[in-house]
Design a protein around this motif. Sequence first.
Motif, mmCIF file in Angstrom:
data_model
loop_
_atom_site.group_PDB
_atom_site.id
_atom_site.type_symbol
_atom_site.label_atom_id
_atom_site.label_comp_id
_atom_site.label_asym_id
_atom_site.label_seq_id
_atom_site.Cartn_x
_atom_site.Cartn_y
_atom_site.Cartn_z
ATOM 1 N N SER A 8 -4.953 -8.521 0.599
ATOM 2 C CA SER A 8 -5.821 -8.336 1.758
ATOM 3 C C SER A 8 -6.316 -6.907 1.851
ATOM 4 N N LEU A 9 -7.628 -6.760 1.991
ATOM 5 C CA LEU A 9 -8.269 -5.446 2.082
ATOM 6 C C LEU A 9 -9.331 -5.500 3.163
ATOM 7 N N THR A 10 -9.507 -4.368 3.832
ATOM 8 C CA THR A 10 -10.688 -4.228 4.671
ATOM 9 C C THR A 10 -11.809 -3.730 3.781
ATOM 10 N N ALA A 299 -5.362 7.388 -2.781
ATOM 11 C CA ALA A 299 -6.797 7.101 -2.876
ATOM 12 C C ALA A 299 -7.141 6.621 -4.283
ATOM 13 N N GLU A 300 -8.340 6.053 -4.405
ATOM 14 C CA GLU A 300 -8.849 5.617 -5.710
ATOM 15 C C GLU A 300 -10.372 5.660 -5.677
ATOM 16 N N HIS A 321 -5.422 3.332 -0.264
ATOM 17 C CA HIS A 321 -4.381 2.346 -0.530
ATOM 18 C C HIS A 321 -3.260 2.341 0.504
ATOM 19 N N ARG A 322 -3.345 3.227 1.490
ATOM 20 C CA ARG A 322 -2.366 3.143 2.570
ATOM 21 C C ARG A 322 -2.594 1.840 3.352
ATOM 22 N N PRO A 373 -10.342 10.289 8.397
ATOM 23 C CA PRO A 373 -10.248 8.836 8.533
ATOM 24 C C PRO A 373 -9.707 8.186 7.259
ATOM 25 N N PHE A 374 -9.990 8.816 6.117
ATOM 26 C CA PHE A 374 -9.495 8.322 4.834
ATOM 27 C C PHE A 374 -8.665 9.420 4.166
ATOM 28 N N VAL A 375 -7.756 9.001 3.304
ATOM 29 C CA VAL A 375 -6.893 9.941 2.600
ATOM 30 C C VAL A 375 -7.650 10.548 1.417
#
Length: 544
Positions: A8-10, A299-300, A321-322, A373-375
């Motif tokens: 599951s991913l947003t 992150a990726e 990926h958190r 907001p993002f890593v």
Amino acid sequence: MPPLRRTSLTVIAAALLVSALPAPASAVPPGGAALEPWTLVKTVMEPGYQESGTWLPGALSGFAGGQARYSNKPGDTASWSLTAPKAGTYEVDVWYPPFHTSARNAAYTLTPGGDTRVVDQREGGGYWRALGSVTATAGQNVTVQLTAGPDLTPAEPLDEYARTYAVRLRQGGPLNPPPRNGPDLAAYRLTFADEFTEPIDWANGPWDPRTDVRGNSSQRAQNVRFDPDMAGTDGAAVIDLKAETDRGKLFTGGGLVSKRLMRYGYYETRVRINEGPGWHPAFWSMCGGADGVHTCQLAEIDGFEIDSIHPNRVIHNVFDHRLPRRQVTSGWYDVGTDLSQGWHVFGYEYDEAGVRFFVDGSQRAYLAYPAGPFVHDWMKVWLTAVAYNDYPDTGQLPATVAFDYFRFYEKDSYGDNDGPAAVGYTESGPGWAKSSLPGFGALTSRQSCQQGAAAEWKLKVPATGRYEAFVYRTGAEGGNTQALATLSLGSARLAERRIDFSAAGAAWISLGQVDASPGGEYTFELARDGAGCIRADSVKLTRR
């Protein structure tokens, strides 16, 4: 990548072919022909902008700096008033930042005329979007009003937010400039490269072999070799794709994983993919183990992913990926050529706001991925090919995927208490511990509330030039109000500033601009002065 991610991913859709910079913030009305291009831009930071209801500053920034604003309260309005310099018809454009929780029903009303257009703000963010035209007399005010609508997906955990940043009146000229033909590397310096002109030395060289089991193949070090005679190159790293049994799989692939960790900069490779279905060539960044054990995965960035059954289609992604995992994506698109025929250059430019993606010198996508907001962590580079999705056609094996080179360019220098940038980070004095407040890029920060506490970062710059020095401030109640931040070269102090850590919020604080060169080691120091806590996290020298 990694190739298996059916969990599951947003998923966040993003527009392709976004433009570089918008029109200037102001312009003189034309005195000549009516078709002479003319624009007037108003942002949320300028006179003529008004709000009703509850609008808040967000973490997303705009093209001229400052924060975009948002509301999720139905009926809240934000409006701009712009004066038409002469009688005529004007195009009206809007600019808002891209993000996955933006409203799908942002209503813009144009006056004069009273026309209303409902805009899905999940699409088209990050560049100018046309709303329509108005006819005005000389000196007449043109009003653009944004009204926030109700949440269209109340059952989902994330609200939908109307976002506001800028509007524009325009006569003539393009809606958006054409996409950039390749990144501007004038301010960059090459800091890591492998041209693959020598045999690959796993033990002493810059790469580890990919040796995990993923999808329909296992990956082996033996499948990666140096080919000095590869056509169109002066040597290449070649991944052999084979039909053979290994560790429960019927096919084997491989890849190269950098030992070095990298973050902001421009990444580029030249690749020739295989012909035939079943393989998944990719050029990507992630902190993880080449053996498939990922202990540092945050992150990726996927510079490209290709399913070889469709050699004309590409996708670009950025992942946090958190949990819960989030994906910002370009979606699959037709690149306009068969990538299995000949060599092709792929690149991505990563900075604090997001990632620009290039194919054969043309910008094809921009994915907003703002720090906070993002890593934003440090990642290894992966040049890989695995069997995935469709099964390979054994009649077209063995086959190869070849990489001509990998190059990494940097223009700014960062110091941090996390990652490779922590090599030059030290603490002195008592009381240092991990802070409960996040640091820059959603990483960690450190704090001390005791007298005599100080932190120090040592940085080198990649090239000679003018740089602006910044300290990242994370503030909260009980912070030290007079912390002293300094920048020095040897015994010479180049800049200093008092920083208040008692105010809530986080931001980069400028110490001013300095001339710097690669030969020097530049020292940032942050020292507690008086009561309260200081927080040490990140510093930077950014090229000007």
